[in-house]
Design a protein around this motif. Sequence first.
Motif, short mmCIF file in Angstrom:
data_model
loop_
_atom_site.label_atom_id
_atom_site.label_comp_id
_atom_site.label_asym_id
_atom_site.label_seq_id
_atom_site.Cartn_x
_atom_site.Cartn_y
_atom_site.Cartn_z
N ILE A 144 0.84 -1.20 0.00
CA ILE A 144 0.00 0.00 0.00
C ILE A 144 0.88 1.25 0.00
N ASP A 145 1.88 1.24 0.86
CA ASP A 145 2.91 2.28 0.84
C ASP A 145 4.20 1.65 1.36
N ASP A 146 5.22 2.44 1.58
CA ASP A 146 6.53 1.89 1.94
C ASP A 146 6.53 1.09 3.23
N TYR A 147 5.53 1.30 4.10
CA TYR A 147 5.51 0.60 5.37
C TYR A 147 4.14 0.00 5.69
N THR A 148 3.40 -0.34 4.64
CA THR A 148 2.09 -0.97 4.83
C THR A 148 1.88 -2.01 3.73
N ILE A 149 1.44 -3.20 4.12
CA ILE A 149 1.09 -4.23 3.14
C ILE A 149 -0.32 -4.73 3.41
N ARG A 150 -0.92 -5.31 2.38
CA ARG A 150 -2.27 -5.85 2.50
C ARG A 150 -2.29 -7.28 1.98
N LEU A 151 -2.97 -8.17 2.73
CA LEU A 151 -3.20 -9.55 2.31
C LEU A 151 -4.69 -9.73 2.09
N LEU A 152 -5.05 -10.30 0.95
CA LEU A 152 -6.45 -10.57 0.62
C LEU A 152 -6.65 -12.07 0.47
N PHE A 153 -7.69 -12.60 1.12
CA PHE A 153 -7.96 -14.03 1.12
C PHE A 153 -9.31 -14.32 0.47
N LYS A 154 -9.40 -15.47 -0.14
CA LYS A 154 -10.66 -15.90 -0.75
C LYS A 154 -11.69 -16.19 0.32
N GLU A 155 -11.23 -16.78 1.45
CA GLU A 155 -12.11 -17.12 2.56
C GLU A 155 -11.68 -16.37 3.81
N ALA A 156 -12.61 -16.21 4.73
CA ALA A 156 -12.29 -15.55 6.00
C ALA A 156 -11.17 -16.32 6.70
N ASN A 157 -10.19 -15.59 7.18
CA ASN A 157 -9.02 -16.19 7.82
C ASN A 157 -8.79 -15.50 9.16
N VAL A 158 -9.71 -15.75 10.10
CA VAL A 158 -9.71 -15.00 11.35
C VAL A 158 -8.51 -15.34 12.24
N ASN A 159 -7.91 -16.47 12.02
CA ASN A 159 -6.79 -16.90 12.87
C ASN A 159 -5.44 -16.67 12.20
#
Length: 518
Positions: free
Chosen positions: A147-162
Amino acid sequence: MKKILSIIFLLLFILLTGCGNQKQEQKNIDKSSEKNVVVLAAYRHLAPGNKDGLYCSRVLGVWEPLITKDAYNRPAPCLAQSWEMRDGGKEWIFHLRQDVYFHNGTKFTADSVIANFDRMKKGYKRSSFYGLNMETYYPTLIKYEKIDDYTIRLLFKEANVNELYKMTDFGSPIYAPECFAEDGNFKSVAIGTGPYKITENALNKYVVLQRNENYWGEKGRIAKYVVRTIPNTDTRYAALKSEEIDGVIDINAIPPFLAEEIKKDPRFKVGTNKSTMIRYLGLNGTKFPFNDIRMRRAVSLAIDRKNLVHNMYLDYAAPTVNILNYTSPGYKVLPVIYDLQEAKRLAHEVLGDNRCEITYCINGSEPLQKGEAELIAYWLQEIGLDVKIKSIEYATLARMLRKGDFNIVRTQRGLANGDPFSALYPFVMPDGALNVSNRFAYKNTEVITLMNNVKHIADEKERQRVFDRVQDIIGYEQPVIPLFNDMNIVAYNKRLKNYKPLIYGVDLSKVELMNEHE
């Protein structure tokens, strides 16, 4: 009384016959020639090198993860200092530390994390510790992005609460992208962000660690460590007693009976903590008689675990019938039952009046496994099983497991992370790695349903109820036979301060040398 005397004799036999069987090539370290140097030893090489998925163990303090664990095995910040869960667990945002540099001087940023995910995407990387596998640690991940130099995003197909639990320690190791080869292996020494860096690595001999003077956190107190590889227990013990080394580290650092001996010497101390390691018997469920739940239950009930732990391990362990380790946040205490009469009844239902000869395989390099196996064989003959013990070198043992050439195998498993789902899945699901490769052949439709459902449950109390039910079922059906939860035992010279065992290893950055006047 005869049983107790035979166990004591067995321990003495192991201790006396083990001495001097091996000579370990060692690097001579004159500790007086360099100040602030500590020499340790482990039974295995803690930096297996370029083709190991992690290059070196976490205990060396070379690499760090995005998420680490606190004293209770719960997720805690490391290279990621905070995070947010969105869309019920389908999206995770991680905010990275901004004051971190790798050992080679390059800056740690979101680009570094993306490069490590790119590496994982290339496929499973085997390791002497825990394999690096995208599917295990990031199930249903469909996208990772900066997202920026010190932020990343992970996207999952299914909910991954753990997901946080999955990512702890071995689930999110971070290295400088410059040390990766095209195939994802290491083309150089592992370059991390930790408090120590590797300056020399002589495979199966020793690894040298130097303090990272540019570490983002509190710097290590010790300037230099030399960690020797000394596989033989008695050689390792002798090196400690002669003060060639200052302490022992890693799993199997020192067996209980030698820990008791070292306590008698006023120059040394022994420390203990819970360990993530559980020791168990794997039963070949593809062959008679262990393809029958009644026989697995009979074996479990015939083993007097409290006797085993007290007499063989001097209470440096905790008996259990639960395959989930006692350091797991989802652990449920199950009653440890020894009932020989019920064991005989169940075994007779399977065997009738016949007896069955079985092969019991052990790792020959672990000094107490032979005595343990003989004690268990004594109990199993009471339920109609005539045990033939085979002491085998580890690599051969692994091949036998894959081929299914065994009835019982003594083995162990540690927690790669704090996620109960990840810990249970390999044992209890039809496609679980250990269930398949070690021929447990375990299948329970209720367990399958519960495990599939728990992935989507966000409420912690409801998740725990599901995990409790799974543990109740496997505690009864015993797909494998848990024996005991290990303890992390360390022994060290009193010239060291803060040499405290964690649930995994020792925090080398906190260790200090005792002042001469203390």
